[in-house]
Design an enzyme around this catalytic site. Sequence first.
Site, PDB file in Angstrom:
ATOM      1  N   LYS A   1     -24.535   4.021  14.075  1.00  0.00           N
ATOM      2  CA  LYS A   1     -24.529   5.322  14.767  1.00  0.00           C
ATOM      3  C   LYS A   1     -23.987   5.167  16.191  1.00  0.00           C
ATOM      4  CE  LYS A   1     -28.477   7.573  15.916  1.00  0.00           C
ATOM      5  NZ  LYS A   1     -28.581   8.047  17.309  1.00  0.00           N
TER       6      LYS A   1
ATOM      7  N   ASP B   1     -27.130  11.680  13.600  1.00  0.00           N
ATOM      8  CA  ASP B   1     -28.450  11.572  14.222  1.00  0.00           C
ATOM      9  C   ASP B   1     -29.407  12.489  13.457  1.00  0.00           C
ATOM     10  OD1 ASP B   1     -27.827  14.150  14.971  1.00  0.00           O
ATOM     11  OD2 ASP B   1     -28.365  13.882  17.071  1.00  0.00           O
TER      12      ASP B   1
END
Length: 222
Positions: A131, A149
């Site tokens: 991420k 997220d």
Amino acid sequence: MPAAAPRPATRMPRADVGPFLQAIAAMRPDAQTELAFTDPYTLLVAVVLSAQATDASVNKATVGLFAEAPGPAEMVVLGAEGVSRHIRVIGLWQAKARNVVALSEILLRDHGGQVPHDRAALEALPGVGRKTANVVLNVAFGEATMAVDTHIFRLGNRTGIAPGKNVREVEDGLVARIPPDMLRQAHHWLILHGRYVCKARRPECWRCAAAAWCRFKFKEMK
Ligand code: SF4
């Protein structure tokens, strides 16, 4: 009360994905990350610090941190203890302080003090996962990546734009289904839409410009 789990939605037809994104983009045409940074290095550090913390709390901590250590050489001199002094207000600060110093050492040793424009090299840094690498590749290097997220995971499932059981399934679905010319900005549109309108506990469907294309079955329209 715990945040509501994503409710199952039928998959949004591919032809609706573009109009859905155009509608949420129109609500925030200048969407960008809310983390404060000045270059790829400060972006990388800010994103590492942002795990399980709000952008606002990270920005509060990095004002002083980046004033004292604007680059990896200064960060190494500051050391984990010095970094800790600035970031105690955010979660997991001890591990994050160690990671920030360790990744700065690696940048100096292996990358000439620069943040590498390379996914594998980024993911090899302490505290940097897929991420974080996706955010850095997108924001610092202009790549059309999708960092999933908590907000994007929820939206992917709730709206039907890219349902998936885990973040990687949602990421792959979004990359495959979002029109290529929208993909880079879509990351920011989706995060801000999730943060401010399509909220976890009670999505504000009554003021959502994308409601006509969204497949969520339980919309409250007033
Ligand atoms: S209509 Fe509701 S559930 Fe769908 S995107 Fe908008 S706020 Fe989210």
